[in-house]
Design a protein around this motif. Structure first.
Motif, PDB file in Angstrom:
ATOM      1  N   ILE A  95       0.716  -1.250   0.077  1.00 50.23           N
ATOM      2  CA  ILE A  95      -0.110  -0.090  -0.301  1.00 50.23           C
ATOM      3  C   ILE A  95       0.939   1.362   0.014  1.00 50.23           C
ATOM      4  O   ILE A  95       1.777   1.236   0.769  1.00 50.23           O
ATOM      5  N   THR A  96       0.478   2.221  -0.743  1.00 45.36           N
ATOM      6  CA  THR A  96       1.286   3.357  -0.816  1.00 45.36           C
ATOM      7  C   THR A  96       0.049   4.483  -1.081  1.00 45.36           C
ATOM      8  O   THR A  96      -1.142   4.336  -1.029  1.00 45.36           O
ATOM      9  N   SER A  97       0.564   5.732  -1.384  1.00 45.99           N
ATOM     10  CA  SER A  97      -0.493   6.844  -1.471  1.00 45.99           C
ATOM     11  C   SER A  97      -0.248   7.418  -3.061  1.00 45.99           C
ATOM     12  O   SER A  97       0.775   7.269  -3.476  1.00 45.99           O
ATOM     13  N   GLN A  98      -1.159   7.858  -3.438  1.00 41.76           N
ATOM     14  CA  GLN A  98      -1.212   8.690  -4.685  1.00 41.76           C
ATOM     15  C   GLN A  98      -0.291   9.982  -4.992  1.00 41.76           C
ATOM     16  O   GLN A  98       0.200  10.270  -6.089  1.00 41.76           O
ATOM     17  N   TYR A 120      -3.065   2.075  -4.357  1.00 39.38           N
ATOM     18  CA  TYR A 120      -2.703   3.460  -4.292  1.00 39.38           C
ATOM     19  C   TYR A 120      -3.700   4.231  -3.337  1.00 39.38           C
ATOM     20  O   TYR A 120      -4.892   4.602  -4.072  1.00 39.38           O
ATOM     21  N   LEU A 121      -3.558   4.742  -2.258  1.00 43.42           N
ATOM     22  CA  LEU A 121      -4.457   5.562  -1.318  1.00 43.42           C
ATOM     23  C   LEU A 121      -4.710   6.866  -1.976  1.00 43.42           C
ATOM     24  O   LEU A 121      -3.950   7.647  -2.152  1.00 43.42           O
ATOM     25  N   PRO A 122      -6.096   7.346  -1.728  1.00 37.75           N
ATOM     26  CA  PRO A 122      -6.237   8.599  -2.145  1.00 37.75           C
ATOM     27  C   PRO A 122      -6.060   9.600  -1.022  1.00 37.75           C
ATOM     28  O   PRO A 122      -5.634   9.066  -0.222  1.00 37.75           O
ATOM     29  N   VAL A 123      -6.026  10.809  -1.507  1.00 36.08           N
ATOM     30  CA  VAL A 123      -5.877  11.717  -0.369  1.00 36.08           C
ATOM     31  C   VAL A 123      -6.938  12.967  -0.592  1.00 36.08           C
ATOM     32  O   VAL A 123      -7.790  12.941  -1.423  1.00 36.08           O
ATOM     33  N   ASP A 124      -7.349  13.644   0.657  1.00 38.91           N
ATOM     34  CA  ASP A 124      -8.285  14.676   0.612  1.00 38.91           C
ATOM     35  C   ASP A 124      -7.686  16.118  -0.209  1.00 38.91           C
ATOM     36  O   ASP A 124      -6.666  16.125  -0.509  1.00 38.91           O
ATOM     37  N   GLU A 125      -8.735  17.223  -0.116  1.00 29.30           N
ATOM     38  CA  GLU A 125      -8.280  18.376  -0.906  1.00 29.30           C
ATOM     39  C   GLU A 125      -7.006  18.968  -0.377  1.00 29.30           C
ATOM     40  O   GLU A 125      -6.719  19.793  -1.081  1.00 29.30           O
ATOM     41  N   THR A 126      -6.761  18.712   0.746  1.00 28.14           N
ATOM     42  CA  THR A 126      -5.380  19.268   1.489  1.00 28.14           C
ATOM     43  C   THR A 126      -4.068  18.598   1.145  1.00 28.14           C
ATOM     44  O   THR A 126      -3.017  18.822   1.752  1.00 28.14           O
ATOM     45  N   MET A 128      -3.799  15.197   1.953  1.00 31.99           N
ATOM     46  CA  MET A 128      -3.459  14.252   3.224  1.00 31.99           C
ATOM     47  C   MET A 128      -4.392  12.794   3.187  1.00 31.99           C
ATOM     48  O   MET A 128      -5.355  12.655   2.599  1.00 31.99           O
ATOM     49  N   VAL A 129      -3.470  11.872   3.519  1.00 30.51           N
ATOM     50  CA  VAL A 129      -4.006  10.626   3.484  1.00 30.51           C
ATOM     51  C   VAL A 129      -4.983  10.183   4.480  1.00 30.51           C
ATOM     52  O   VAL A 129      -4.491  10.792   5.861  1.00 30.51           O
ATOM     53  N   GLN A 130      -6.155   9.709   4.558  1.00 31.96           N
ATOM     54  CA  GLN A 130      -6.860   9.291   5.723  1.00 31.96           C
ATOM     55  C   GLN A 130      -6.663   7.936   6.104  1.00 31.96           C
ATOM     56  O   GLN A 130      -6.589   6.810   5.412  1.00 31.96           O
ATOM     57  N   LEU A 131      -6.571   7.821   7.655  1.00 25.16           N
ATOM     58  CA  LEU A 131      -6.232   6.576   8.360  1.00 25.16           C
ATOM     59  C   LEU A 131      -7.386   5.341   8.060  1.00 25.16           C
ATOM     60  O   LEU A 131      -7.134   4.149   7.817  1.00 25.16           O
ATOM     61  N   SER A 132      -8.603   6.031   7.894  1.00 24.46           N
ATOM     62  CA  SER A 132      -9.654   5.210   7.644  1.00 24.46           C
ATOM     63  C   SER A 132      -9.505   4.524   6.241  1.00 24.46           C
ATOM     64  O   SER A 132      -9.802   3.281   6.110  1.00 24.46           O
ATOM     65  N   ASP A 133      -9.001   5.233   5.124  1.00 25.03           N
ATOM     66  CA  ASP A 133      -8.801   4.485   3.840  1.00 25.03           C
ATOM     67  C   ASP A 133      -7.732   3.558   4.116  1.00 25.03           C
ATOM     68  O   ASP A 133      -7.976   2.407   3.461  1.00 25.03           O
ATOM     69  N   LEU A 134      -6.588   3.767   4.680  1.00 27.28           N
ATOM     70  CA  LEU A 134      -5.663   2.674   4.915  1.00 27.28           C
ATOM     71  C   LEU A 134      -6.323   1.414   5.545  1.00 27.28           C
ATOM     72  O   LEU A 134      -6.172   0.568   5.272  1.00 27.28           O
ATOM     73  N   LYS A 135      -7.037   1.566   6.811  1.00 26.79           N
ATOM     74  CA  LYS A 135      -7.524   0.571   7.424  1.00 26.79           C
ATOM     75  C   LYS A 135      -8.422  -0.243   6.409  1.00 26.79           C
ATOM     76  O   LYS A 135      -8.317  -1.592   6.672  1.00 26.79           O
ATOM     77  N   LEU A 337      -1.317  17.273  -7.305  1.00 24.35           N
ATOM     78  CA  LEU A 337      -2.316  18.354  -7.283  1.00 24.35           C
ATOM     79  C   LEU A 337      -3.550  17.735  -7.964  1.00 24.35           C
ATOM     80  O   LEU A 337      -4.873  17.829  -7.674  1.00 24.35           O
ATOM     81  N   GLN A 338      -3.292  16.586  -9.083  1.00 29.57           N
ATOM     82  CA  GLN A 338      -4.557  16.006  -9.491  1.00 29.57           C
ATOM     83  C   GLN A 338      -5.253  15.076  -8.569  1.00 29.57           C
ATOM     84  O   GLN A 338      -6.350  14.975  -8.427  1.00 29.57           O
ATOM     85  N   ALA A 339      -4.367  14.331  -7.661  1.00 35.18           N
ATOM     86  CA  ALA A 339      -4.644  13.455  -6.584  1.00 35.18           C
ATOM     87  C   ALA A 339      -5.679  14.388  -5.719  1.00 35.18           C
ATOM     88  O   ALA A 339      -6.574  13.849  -5.107  1.00 35.18           O
TER      89      ALA A 339
END
Length: 382
Positions: A95-98, A120-126, A128-135, A337-339
């Motif tokens: 698991i990684t992030s976008q 590839y975990l998504p991020v919010d508009e700031t 940031m990766v959300q722990l809930s998405d990782l879980k 920025l796209q993510a």
């Protein structure tokens, strides 16, 4: 480059005079191979281990847990490819992030071509990766997670303590790319729930071509470079002794100046934003409003295309960037920025200013006035 206002320290930094001084003897007099048994080799070995102790002390790490590399990219590749290969029997899910640096994303893509599965975990508009998405993404066969400490384009600091604590409970290995955070945030590995952590010298006024991977005890890794038995058989190749000595000196300088630097970066950030507010130009700050690296300011000047703004800044001797230096030579839109899904207008007009030891608050103000002037002219010309 004396007349240039350089605001691209997130891409690379000038080498500190003390670092050059520390390195010079190891380029001219103490040039032995640290693996040689004669006197010159032993002298080189002592310098190498002294530097390892200094860098480890700065990171609050066991010196034996540091593996010297050619930089952040190799450290990331070693952690991800080496860490995944060593655990392939246990599972093949990563698991990684976008919004990771390409050194992480491309290493993951390499593993995908070799039978691994990557989420590839998504991020919010700031950003940031959300722990809930990782879980939600964690599976029985998840063997490795890699989430960066602070983003190199928008500066958002990730919740790595919460992520690490959750992964510890699950017994999943956690790597963080701390290349951009190192030297501006206190990276103390004994206090962080991480198993592997990548750093690089040239982001902290050290030389290019040297970095390190922190690898916690008992964490399995397969070497990705094969040859000699250097770095306790984990990374083959004659060590870049002068570079490593320079890296150690750079950490000493940072340790002495960190508080002063951070406070200066915050003042520069505030000065630039203050000017743009006064000048009444349309802009949008990208990244998290509070959880952000102090030396990175990513701003979209609405109605002004990124490349056009960068060319105009270059003409008035201001160096800034569109994002990661590894891709800013190309006209690709920032994957970070796209993510963040900020919309075309914001994504197409983003500029990254990043501060360092050569900048002053007055210079930041001057640069901001130039930016405002250009933004106003270009917006008018559209």
């Amino acid at each position: 480059m004396s007349d240039m206002m350089y605001f691209d320290h997130a891409a690379t930094t000038p080498v500190h005079p003390r670092v050059i001084e520390a390195m010079t003897p190891y380029l001219t007099q103490v040039f032995g191979n640290p693996s040689s048994v004669h006197g010159a080799g032993r002298q080189a070995r002592q310098a190498l281990e002294r530097a390892r102790d200094q860098i480890a002390a700065f990171m609050d790490a066991d010196p034996q847990s540091l593996i010297f590399t050619s930089g952040g990219t190799e450290a990331d590749n070693m952690a991800i490819i080496g860490g995944a290969m060593a655990q392939a029997e246990r599972g093949r899910h990563i698991i990684t992030s976008q919004i990771e640096h390409h050194a992480v994303l491309h290493a993951c893509e390499y593993l995908e071509r070799n039978g691994f599965e990557v989420t590839y975990l998504p991020v919010d508009e700031t950003g940031m990766v959300q722990l809930s998405d990782l879980k939600q993404a964690v599976r029985e066969d998840t063997v490795l997670v890699s989430i960066m400490y602070g983003n190199n384009e928008v500066g958002t600091i990730q919740p790595i303590e919460e992520i690490g604590a959750f992964l510890r409970e699950r017994g999943i290995i956690f790597h963080t790319d701390a290349v951009q955070a190192f030297g501006v945030l206190p990276v103390q590995v004994r206090q962080l729930p991480v198993d592997m952590l990548s750093v690089s010298a040239h982001k902290i006024n050290g030389p290019k071509g040297v970095g390190a991977l922190y690898l916690a005890k008992k964490i399995p890794i397969s070497p990705i470079a094969h040859g000699g038995s250097q770095e306790r058989k984990r990374r083959a190749g004659t060590e870049n002794l002068a570079g490593i000595v320079g890296f150690a000196e750079a950490t000493k300088v940072v340790a002495e100046e960190a508080e002063e630097r951070i406070s200066k970066y915050k003042q520069m950030r505030a000065a630039m934003l203050g000017v743009w507010q006064e000048e009444g130009i349309r802009y949008h700050v990208n990244g998290h409003p509070e959880q952000v690296l102090p030396h990175i300011l990513n701003v979209s000047f609405l109605g002004v295309h990124t490349e056009t703004m960068l060319m105009n800044l270059d003409l008035v001797q201001i160096a800034a960037a569109s994002g990661s230096a590894c891709t800013s030579g190309s006209l690709e839109l920032s994957h970070v920025l796209q993510a963040m899904h900020l919309g075309d207008e914001i994504e197409n007009s983003a500029i990254r200013f990043s501060f360092g030891i050569t900048n002053t608050v007055e210079e930041a103000r001057l640069a901001a006035h130039s930016v405002a002037k250009i933004a106003r002219r270009l917006a008018r010309d559209r």
